[in-house]
Design a protein around this motif. Structure first.
Motif, short mmCIF file in Angstrom:
data_model
loop_
_atom_site.label_atom_id
_atom_site.label_comp_id
_atom_site.label_asym_id
_atom_site.label_seq_id
_atom_site.Cartn_x
_atom_site.Cartn_y
_atom_site.Cartn_z
N GLN A 166 0.97 -1.23 0.01
CA GLN A 166 -0.21 -0.13 0.02
C GLN A 166 0.73 1.26 0.12
OE1 GLN A 166 -2.48 1.75 3.65
NE2 GLN A 166 -3.94 0.58 2.38
N TRP A 167 0.43 2.32 -0.74
CA TRP A 167 0.95 3.55 -0.93
C TRP A 167 0.03 4.30 0.15
CZ3 TRP A 167 5.33 4.79 -2.03
CH2 TRP A 167 6.13 4.21 -3.16
N GLN A 168 0.56 5.53 0.86
CA GLN A 168 -0.01 6.30 1.79
C GLN A 168 0.59 7.76 1.64
OE1 GLN A 168 1.31 4.79 5.52
NE2 GLN A 168 -0.13 3.15 5.70
N VAL A 169 -0.40 8.65 1.20
CA VAL A 169 -0.06 10.05 0.71
C VAL A 169 -0.76 10.88 1.95
CG1 VAL A 169 -0.12 11.86 -1.03
CG2 VAL A 169 0.12 9.36 -1.77
N TRP A 170 0.07 11.86 2.59
CA TRP A 170 -0.52 12.46 3.58
C TRP A 170 0.40 13.85 3.90
CZ3 TRP A 170 2.56 12.61 8.60
CH2 TRP A 170 3.65 11.81 8.32
N GLY A 171 -0.17 14.66 4.56
CA GLY A 171 0.54 16.07 4.67
C GLY A 171 -0.35 17.10 5.14
N ASP A 172 0.24 18.35 5.41
CA ASP A 172 -0.68 19.39 5.84
C ASP A 172 -1.61 19.71 4.80
OD1 ASP A 172 0.45 22.08 4.43
OD2 ASP A 172 2.00 20.71 4.93
N ALA A 173 -1.45 19.79 3.51
CA ALA A 173 -2.48 20.19 2.53
C ALA A 173 -3.89 19.04 2.54
CB ALA A 173 -1.96 19.88 1.10
N LEU A 174 -3.69 18.01 3.20
CA LEU A 174 -4.64 17.02 3.03
C LEU A 174 -5.23 16.88 4.50
CD1 LEU A 174 -2.98 14.04 1.20
CD2 LEU A 174 -4.70 15.70 0.45
N ASP A 175 -5.09 17.84 5.30
CA ASP A 175 -5.44 18.07 6.52
C ASP A 175 -5.31 16.48 7.47
OD1 ASP A 175 -6.22 20.67 6.45
OD2 ASP A 175 -8.10 19.74 5.40
N ASP A 176 -6.16 15.70 7.89
CA ASP A 176 -6.08 14.57 8.68
C ASP A 176 -6.43 13.51 7.70
OD1 ASP A 176 -8.70 14.89 8.56
OD2 ASP A 176 -9.16 14.16 10.43
#
Length: 491
Positions: free
Chosen positions: A116-126
């Motif tokens: 699995q890939w996981q994409v996350w960061g402040d632009a995506l909130d939670d």
């Protein structure tokens, strides 16, 4: 956005593909970097850009000036690490940082965890966006060569791009390019295609005539001329397609380089979609290929004319080192000539027609990649390599666009062995005659391993989002970044 970033990095890395062997004494510096990243080293990237105050002739003045004022001090930095050890074997992380001078404005991570890939960061909130991941190529070999890393990036960019896009038929080009990075797989493919190529060669021979003629210099020439109508070509293509779909071993080999979605093209029932289209092509326009050989067997001239189903014709000719290409109906919509060599450069004419607008002119192209050298003048031996690429474009008389140039400059250095940090820098400069310019700098270097961080938030599958939801998400991310980087209007 991630697809575009990964594609840009991939294309720039591919510039050094001519020397990608695993021999540490002869490897290009980019290949050494690929080897280091395969063994836990961190790949660090920095991209900066600068625009002139004067807008380009084709640009909106207000938008150009807004972007030009936002770029000073702005940089996009990244760090990629792939784990080869312990319980984290196979884990990877790409971290992107948008910075103004030393201040971090925004951060985005792309974690590879198992399948699995996981994409996350402040632009995506939670929110944590998830997508399927394939680690087969990453874990198959201890060290990945530069083409192998290209294959990994193509697979990942293609998969995530299809999830972010329209979720229509996947692009088969991704799998083909990935397969091109595996020499052993290519050799197997070549062997399995040989019977199909033999059948095609027999068909071509049946439509080819040979004759002896006297050339312009008085010497004898052998002329081989192939002629086949558009409908005959379509029928042969359908026959070859049936032959390929009946070759189970070949289909199994192709599936090795395709995702589950891409492999749908290889299902036997798909021929019912393709075959009627081919057999429905009619027309007596001729495919013609003419080749002229001298008494020494050297190809002196080649001409090709390929009619297409939409009424356009693709033509190509090569005579005395000059290549000429054209595409269109009654008048060319695309026209290009080229002559020259690597030593003196290439030059020619071009024409591009879109609707009522026609752009044409001349160009000159110079490219040079110096051999890698070992500098032993200092206390520590250093590998060095430089390269340049220059394209000059001059408009034809009456054209509205201006003369312009594009220059790429490559500088790279690394230690004598493979354990010392390596650096690979690319500077790009585009300029119009009259002053408008764009300058960009890409810096890549290897560094010590860094610890990977774990995603925080609520997982959401990209594949389960509707087109509207994905578009809304992308607009939200872009608006977030624009709000951080674009200058605010004065009160």
């Amino acid at each position: 956005m991630l697809k575009r970033i990964m594609s840009v990095v991939l294309c720039l890395l591919m510039l050094a593909l001519p020397a990608c062997a695993e021999d540490v004494n002869t490897s290009s510096i980019a290949a050494i970097m690929a080897r280091q990243v395969s063994g836990n080293s961190t790949l660090r990237v920095q991209l900066t850009a600068e625009l002139s105050e004067q807008p380009a002739s084709f640009a909106d003045e207000s938008q150009w000036k807004t972007l030009a004022s936002a770029l000073p001090g702005l940089s996009l930095e990244g760090a990629y690490v792939f784990s080869r050890s312990g319980e984290t074997l196979g884990n990877s992380q790409l971290s992107l940082y948008l910075k103004r001078e030393k201040e971090t404005l925004s951060t985005m991570h792309m974690n590879g965890r198992g399948e699995q890939w996981q994409v996350w960061g402040d632009a995506l909130d939670d929110t944590i966006l998830t997508a399927p991941r394939d680690t087969e190529m990453l874990l198959r070999e201890k060290y990945l060569t530069l083409p192998s890393w290209a294959g990994v990036l193509l697979r990942d960019a293609g998969l995530i791009g299809s999830l972010l896009g329209d979720r229509t038929w996947p692009d088969p080009l991704r799998g083909a390019l990935e397969g091109a990075s595996d020499t052993e797989w290519q050799e197997r493919l070549t062997a399995m295609l040989r019977p199909h190529e033999t059948a095609l060669s027999a068909w071509l021979q049946a439509h080819t005539t040979l004759k002896l003629v006297r050339g312009a210099d008085g010497s004898m020439e052998t002329v081989a001329e192939t002629n086949a109508s558009l409908s005959e070509c379509a029928q042969e293509a359908a026959a070859m397609l049936r032959s390929i779909y009946a070759d189970g071993e070949l289909l199994d080999l192709l599936r090795e380089r395709l995702t589950e979605e891409e492999a749908l093209y290889l299902e036997p029932g798909m021929i019912r979609l393709f075959e009627p289209v081919l057999l429905g092509i009619s027309g007596e326009e001729k495919l013609t290929v003419m080749r002229r050989y001298g008494t020494d067997g050297e190809l002196r001239a080649m001409e090709l004319s390929l009619p297409l189903a939409d009424g356009r014709v693709l033509k190509a000719s090569q005579v005395q080192g000059k290549l000429e290409l054209s595409y269109g109906k009654e008048e060319p919509e695309l026209y290009l000539t080229a002559e020259g060599d690597a030593g003196s450069g290439w030059q020619g004419e071009f024409l591009f027609k879109s609707g009522e607008k026609t752009q044409q002119g001349t160009y000159q192209l110079f490219a040079s990649l110096e051999p890698q050298t070992m500098d032993r003048s200092g206390e520590t031996p250093v590998r060095r390599q430089n390269g340049t690429f220059t394209l000059l474009i001059e408009p034809a008389e009456g054209q509205t666009f201006t003369a312009q140039s594009l220059t790429l400059t490559l500088t790279a250095r690394a230690g004598e062995g493979t354990t010392q940090p390596a650096r690979w820098y690319l500077d790009a400069a585009w300029q119009e005659k009259g002053g408008a310019y764009v300058r960009a700098s890409l810096k890549l270097r290897t560094d010590a391993p860094v610890a990977q961080t774990e995603a925080q938030g609520t997982p959401v599958s990209l594949a389960e989002l509707s087109r509207e939801a994905r578009d809304e998400l992308m607009q939200r991310v872009l608006a977030h970044v624009a709000g951080l980087t674009m200058p605010r209007a004065e009160d």
